[in-house]
Motif scaffolding. Sequence first.
Motif, PDB file in Angstrom:
ATOM      1  N   VAL A 130       0.854  -1.192   0.000  1.00 20.07           N
ATOM      2  CA  VAL A 130       0.000   0.000   0.000  1.00 20.07           C
ATOM      3  C   VAL A 130       0.886   1.236   0.000  1.00 20.07           C
ATOM      4  O   VAL A 130       1.512   1.568   1.010  1.00 20.07           O
ATOM      5  N   VAL A 170      -6.907   2.927   0.007  1.00 23.92           N
ATOM      6  CA  VAL A 170      -7.044   1.812   0.948  1.00 23.92           C
ATOM      7  C   VAL A 170      -7.764   2.318   2.191  1.00 23.92           C
ATOM      8  O   VAL A 170      -7.331   3.284   2.824  1.00 23.92           O
ATOM      9  N   LYS A 176      -8.832   0.148   4.844  1.00 22.17           N
ATOM     10  CA  LYS A 176      -8.381  -0.575   6.028  1.00 22.17           C
ATOM     11  C   LYS A 176      -7.739  -1.887   5.618  1.00 22.17           C
ATOM     12  O   LYS A 176      -7.907  -2.358   4.488  1.00 22.17           O
ATOM     13  N   VAL A 177      -7.006  -2.454   6.556  1.00 15.13           N
ATOM     14  CA  VAL A 177      -6.447  -3.793   6.406  1.00 15.13           C
ATOM     15  C   VAL A 177      -7.460  -4.795   6.967  1.00 15.13           C
ATOM     16  O   VAL A 177      -8.087  -4.544   8.001  1.00 15.13           O
ATOM     17  N   ALA A 184      -3.273 -10.495   9.087  1.00 17.15           N
ATOM     18  CA  ALA A 184      -3.666  -9.661   7.961  1.00 17.15           C
ATOM     19  C   ALA A 184      -3.858 -10.538   6.739  1.00 17.15           C
ATOM     20  O   ALA A 184      -2.977 -11.328   6.383  1.00 17.15           O
ATOM     21  N   VAL A 211      -6.878  -6.212   2.028  1.00 18.65           N
ATOM     22  CA  VAL A 211      -7.248  -4.816   2.248  1.00 18.65           C
ATOM     23  C   VAL A 211      -8.622  -4.545   1.671  1.00 18.65           C
ATOM     24  O   VAL A 211      -9.069  -5.213   0.727  1.00 18.65           O
ATOM     25  N   GLN A 271     -12.779  -5.731  -1.845  1.00 18.72           N
ATOM     26  CA  GLN A 271     -11.730  -6.346  -1.027  1.00 18.72           C
ATOM     27  C   GLN A 271     -10.743  -7.087  -1.921  1.00 18.72           C
ATOM     28  O   GLN A 271     -11.122  -7.677  -2.936  1.00 18.72           O
ATOM     29  N   VAL A 284       0.462  -8.279   3.926  1.00 13.35           N
ATOM     30  CA  VAL A 284       0.112  -6.909   3.564  1.00 13.35           C
ATOM     31  C   VAL A 284       1.217  -6.003   4.085  1.00 13.35           C
ATOM     32  O   VAL A 284       1.635  -6.124   5.245  1.00 13.35           O
ATOM     33  N   VAL A 290       2.225  -2.016   4.486  1.00  7.04           N
ATOM     34  CA  VAL A 290       1.730  -0.642   4.444  1.00  7.04           C
ATOM     35  C   VAL A 290       2.911   0.308   4.293  1.00  7.04           C
ATOM     36  O   VAL A 290       3.857   0.268   5.088  1.00  7.04           O
ATOM     37  N   ILE A 332      -3.940   4.430   8.477  1.00  6.87           N
ATOM     38  CA  ILE A 332      -4.444   3.151   7.986  1.00  6.87           C
ATOM     39  C   ILE A 332      -4.447   2.103   9.101  1.00  6.87           C
ATOM     40  O   ILE A 332      -5.413   1.338   9.260  1.00  6.87           O
ATOM     41  N   SER A 342      -7.772   0.290  10.821  1.00  3.32           N
ATOM     42  CA  SER A 342      -7.828  -1.167  10.766  1.00  3.32           C
ATOM     43  C   SER A 342      -7.932  -1.805  12.140  1.00  3.32           C
ATOM     44  O   SER A 342      -7.989  -3.042  12.245  1.00  3.32           O
TER      45      SER A 342
END
Length: 621
Positions: free
Chosen positions: A32, A293, A295-296, A308, A311, A336, A343, A345, A355, A359
């Motif tokens: 991300v 994005v 949220k995770v 995780a 996203v 999604q 994931v 970030v 983020i 999340s």
Amino acid sequence: MRYRLLSALVASAALAVDAAPAAAATYDYIVVGSGPGGGPLAADLARAGYSTLLIEAGGDEGDNPTYAELATFNEAANDEATRWDFWVKHSDDPAREMKFKHTTWDTGDGTFYIGLDPPEGAKHLGIQYPRAAVLGGCAMHNAGVCSLPQEDDWNIIVNKTGDTSWEAHKMRKYLTRIEKNEYLATGVSGHGYNGWLATSRGDAGWVADDSNPGTKIFKKMAEVLGLDPKHAVEMANGDILGADEPKDTTNAFYNMVQHGGKDGKRSSPNNYVRATLADPKKYPLTVQLRTLVTKVLFNTTTSGLPRAIGVEVMEGASLYRADPKHIPGTKGPISQIFAAKEVIVSGGAFNSPQILKLSGIGPAAELNKFNITVIKDLPGVGEQLGDNYEGSLLALGKAPVPIPGLVTALFRTPSAPTKKRNIFTWCGTFSFEGFWPGFPTDYGPNEFECALVHMAPKSQAGTVKLLSADPQDVPDINFRFFEHGGEKDLQELVEAANMMREAWQAGGDAVRPFEELHPCPGMQGDKRAANCTDALQAEYFKEQAYSHHATSTCAIGADNDPLAVLDSKFRVRGVVGLRVVDASAFPVVPGAFPSLPTMMLSAKAFEDVLADAGKLSGGSR
């Protein structure tokens, strides 16, 4: 006129960039953010054979001359095509905030007012802190300045975590891995020549002209810094990235290095990502642009730590409210996307903590306030925001100082708390006083400035806090400048200004007197005016300091540190399958400019991700 990429259907990597992945697609890795942390990492993972999705909220301006040419970096940072406006605070004191000369207001008619006497009805916005929503991130709108952290900035991670892979001498291998050096003969030790990041520098031959007022200033600066002016030419060509350059305790001059080619073209993660997409080997990299994005996603139904698994995204252009093109009420379709392995970030020091909090990872009290389900109570998310303090000595000479380049030096001021250098300066015929819509002010051909970057600030007390649970909302950002050790940091800035002012007087009658604009307005020459006491200069820097090197809001730290967000392998504590790889991971501000250190950090993270590859199963959704 602003340049626009008219069509994605051009014969370049941009064709693949605009292709959105299928609904509910699954990749090995989702990254991300495409800036100095995320962009190179995504390309490296794809080149290693892993299917990788790189998500970027902005578009691709790689073919846009405003971004491709390093010389137009000010235009790039002002361009609404990519600009995200964060309106930040420097303190909790409203009266102090209202003294910042470039405070910005929304007039309500589509324009900004900059200053301290706004028109009636104008809405106070704050201090502009522009970020770049574009493929390549802020490495696409910066000046491309390259420098390395002090050794202690790497070693602090060793001291905190016990992970010796962070030792300073071991970190150089990441520079040699990513660098494509274009200013030295091939084979100079400590540099790379086959990497993706071009580095270059200008011609410092003007220093050999003793009649040049700029040379006279340069040589006087050498004296002030305790160096021998007889070696001016040699010093002006010092290699700031050199393996054998004077280390952190030695005053030294350098020829400024930038991440760009000798042809003046910018080199950034944008180039590396596009080259990976266009490579005939067809690496499994997908880039999804204009996607926010939100949220995770986590699997919390199985035993063990939350994992995780992907996203949630909202698709569309200008969805984030920091974007000046955002239309209130605009939303995009939500979907999604899943990650079989991890994931990662890489949203930067403002957006990565946002983020994580959206999340469910962050201070529990803050998340509960907005009814966000707590996945992991991590009090350090969004805390310890740090930055270099920046200021300048700016004046108008009697005539232009005829130098075609910059004087660059790293040095220690007399009151620095250790033997380490604490100031990075570059001096020349330019003006830079921070950020506001339309910056900088052009004072004409006679302007002359020494910009000052204060390294190792003693206060990292800033915060990034949610204003709501809405992912389109912009967080509340307060740097809390000078909150701890501020008097000492201010004294060091004042000492640096005094040292540079002394050196200027050697320029000679051709350019003197310099009429100072700040920090001592109206002062001419070297006679200290009543408005140029150290106390008044300190007050000026406290009220007018600016910054653009935000770090440390998801910091790496020790197991017993309650504010540690990441372990030494960039893994978010208390969950599985989630890392943060960007400048927010640094425990302290890394030297004077974080762009190159963050690219090196990304190369290290790639090794750490590979080391864990295969240890994580696909897992349940």
